[in-house]
Motif scaffolding. Structure first.
Motif, PDB file in Angstrom:
ATOM      1  N   LEU A 114       0.859  -1.177   0.000  1.00  0.00           N
ATOM      2  CA  LEU A 114       0.000   0.000   0.000  1.00  0.00           C
ATOM      3  C   LEU A 114       0.897   1.230   0.000  1.00  0.00           C
ATOM      4  O   LEU A 114       1.792   1.346   0.838  1.00  0.00           O
ATOM      5  N   PRO A 115       0.698   2.172  -0.938  1.00  0.00           N
ATOM      6  CA  PRO A 115       1.533   3.381  -0.934  1.00  0.00           C
ATOM      7  C   PRO A 115       1.478   4.081   0.430  1.00  0.00           C
ATOM      8  O   PRO A 115       0.418   4.161   1.059  1.00  0.00           O
ATOM      9  N   GLN A 116       2.606   4.585   0.868  1.00  0.00           N
ATOM     10  CA  GLN A 116       2.743   5.144   2.210  1.00  0.00           C
ATOM     11  C   GLN A 116       1.776   6.285   2.480  1.00  0.00           C
ATOM     12  O   GLN A 116       1.278   6.440   3.599  1.00  0.00           O
ATOM     13  N   ASP A 117       1.468   7.077   1.453  1.00  0.00           N
ATOM     14  CA  ASP A 117       0.634   8.252   1.656  1.00  0.00           C
ATOM     15  C   ASP A 117      -0.833   8.021   1.302  1.00  0.00           C
ATOM     16  O   ASP A 117      -1.581   8.989   1.117  1.00  0.00           O
ATOM     17  N   MET A 118      -1.244   6.754   1.223  1.00  0.00           N
ATOM     18  CA  MET A 118      -2.625   6.456   0.861  1.00  0.00           C
ATOM     19  C   MET A 118      -3.337   5.741   1.996  1.00  0.00           C
ATOM     20  O   MET A 118      -2.814   4.769   2.559  1.00  0.00           O
ATOM     21  N   GLU A 277       4.770  -2.340 -12.947  1.00  0.00           N
ATOM     22  CA  GLU A 277       3.730  -1.502 -13.545  1.00  0.00           C
ATOM     23  C   GLU A 277       2.641  -1.168 -12.537  1.00  0.00           C
ATOM     24  O   GLU A 277       2.090  -0.063 -12.538  1.00  0.00           O
ATOM     25  N   ARG A 278       2.314  -2.119 -11.674  1.00  0.00           N
ATOM     26  CA  ARG A 278       1.304  -1.876 -10.653  1.00  0.00           C
ATOM     27  C   ARG A 278       1.779  -0.790  -9.680  1.00  0.00           C
ATOM     28  O   ARG A 278       1.022   0.122  -9.329  1.00  0.00           O
ATOM     29  N   ILE A 279       3.016  -0.889  -9.258  1.00  0.00           N
ATOM     30  CA  ILE A 279       3.556   0.102  -8.320  1.00  0.00           C
ATOM     31  C   ILE A 279       3.589   1.480  -8.964  1.00  0.00           C
ATOM     32  O   ILE A 279       3.246   2.494  -8.330  1.00  0.00           O
ATOM     33  N   GLN A 280       3.970   1.555 -10.251  1.00  0.00           N
ATOM     34  CA  GLN A 280       3.978   2.844 -10.953  1.00  0.00           C
ATOM     35  C   GLN A 280       2.575   3.437 -11.014  1.00  0.00           C
ATOM     36  O   GLN A 280       2.387   4.641 -10.754  1.00  0.00           O
ATOM     37  N   ALA A 281       1.581   2.600 -11.348  1.00  0.00           N
ATOM     38  CA  ALA A 281       0.208   3.092 -11.449  1.00  0.00           C
ATOM     39  C   ALA A 281      -0.295   3.596 -10.108  1.00  0.00           C
ATOM     40  O   ALA A 281      -0.907   4.675 -10.022  1.00  0.00           O
ATOM     41  N   TRP A 282      -0.047   2.839  -9.048  1.00  0.00           N
ATOM     42  CA  TRP A 282      -0.541   3.258  -7.727  1.00  0.00           C
ATOM     43  C   TRP A 282       0.193   4.488  -7.203  1.00  0.00           C
ATOM     44  O   TRP A 282      -0.388   5.320  -6.514  1.00  0.00           O
ATOM     45  N   ALA A 283       1.475   4.633  -7.567  1.00  0.00           N
ATOM     46  CA  ALA A 283       2.201   5.850  -7.172  1.00  0.00           C
ATOM     47  C   ALA A 283       1.585   7.079  -7.821  1.00  0.00           C
ATOM     48  O   ALA A 283       1.456   8.137  -7.183  1.00  0.00           O
TER      49      ALA A 283
END
Length: 328
Positions: A114-118, A277-283
């Protein structure tokens, strides 16, 4: 013991209930997650109601194509107990037990942090719909799309992917033309960021294979004649990101737009994208999603409300995003 929406099939009849299960019932996997939130998507509603085609491939099944939660057990070095993780796609809720449950056991390769700021609730308000819309936008940008190129068409504008596509494009200063069959929702679409609304009937019927150039690009979640007409009216060297098939799987077009105008058709597969790609999209979703607008279109329910809400969703009585707090 944990609670889950459980689907079984006996004598060709679906049996759907929120029930108590033991962890021994969980499928194989190397990471166990205590789920905090899931979502109720159209595909989940199809699985629960049995309408609209065969979504569930094996029985019994726990539906839910998205979830966010914390790791409770892990045999994979990438994840430790207490880590927050997201899952979208990979056939969960269809072939593998999904997120409308308090516990899931899955393959570690299907997870991302989970992105840290979400916030977890916001991750599920975005869900597969927002993630797919972002994959579509990233594909168009890799093709070279910029706001200066001109209008961008979004079809299926009132759907989950379409709504997010409008908001994400508008956040990047693109001028968005939204195609919808619900013109009474025009103000809602304008609030999301659409600059212009058109009736979907102008795209959903058979049309000429090559039409007047209107849009620099498109994000299409509809398919069939709508996708064909979108391609026929894309400006030279533009592109269409195709990510859905609400109207149908057929593509009644010709090679004319591709050869005579050099347009590109970009297929978007959100189910099995690699981790990078998933990490890039969620960032990008962290920075590009306006959480105030997200909160305004999100409705939260408990696990016990899922079955009734699924029938409402299939009946067209639900607008916006449904986040499921699986622990209430």
């Amino acid at each position: 013991m944990f609670k889950a929406v459980h689907i079984n099939k006996a004598a060709d009849k679906l049996e759907v209930a929120v029930t108590q299960l033991g962890e021994s019932a969980l499928p194989p996997g190397n990471v166990t997650v205590r789920i905090a939130y899931s979502t109720l998507n159209y595909k989940d509603a199809m699985a629960i109601t049995g309408q609209g085609g065969a979504v569930v491939r094996t029985f019994p099944m726990v539906p839910g194509i998205d979830f966010v939660g914390t790791v409770s057990e892990s045999a994979d070095a990438r994840y430790k107990i207490g880590d927050w993780v997201i899952l979208n796609g990979w056939g969960v809720g269809e072939r593998y037990w999904g997120g409308l449950s308090q516990v899931a056991r899955v393959n570690a390769d299907w997870l991302i942090p989970l992105p840290q700021d979400m916030k977890p609730q916001h991750a599920m308000a975005i869900g597969t719909a927002g993630y797919t819309a972002m994959l579509s936008l990233l594909a168009l940008e890799r093709h070279g799309l910029t706001p200066e190129a001109g209008d961008v068409l979004v079809t299926g504008a009132n759907g989950g992917v379409g709504s997010f596509a409008i908001a994400l494009l508008a956040a990047r200063a693109y001028r968005v033309v939204a195609s919808t069959g619900r013109l009474e929702e025009a103000e809602y679409l304008k609030d999301l960021g659409a600059a212009e609304i058109i009736d979907r009937r102008t795209l959903s019927e058979p049309g000429k294979p090559l039409q007047q150039e209107r849009w620099s690009a498109a994000i299409d979640s509809v398919g069939s004649h709508t996708l064909a007409n979108a391609c026929a009216a894309i400006k030279a060297d533009g592109a269409v990101a195709a990510c859905g098939l609400a109207q149908g799987m057929d593509f009644p077009s010709t090679v004319a737009p591709f050869i005579l105008r050099g347009i590109s058709l970009l297929g978007i597969n959100s189910v099995t994208r690699p981790t990078s790609e998933r990490i890039q999209a969620w960032a990008r979703l962290v920075t590009d999603v306006d959480v105030r607008k997200l909160d305004a279109i999100t409705h939260e329910i408990g696990l016990g409300d899922v079955i009734e809400s699924a029938h409402g969703l299939m009946a067209g009585k639900v607008r916006g995003r449904i986040v499921v707090d699986v622990n209430r």
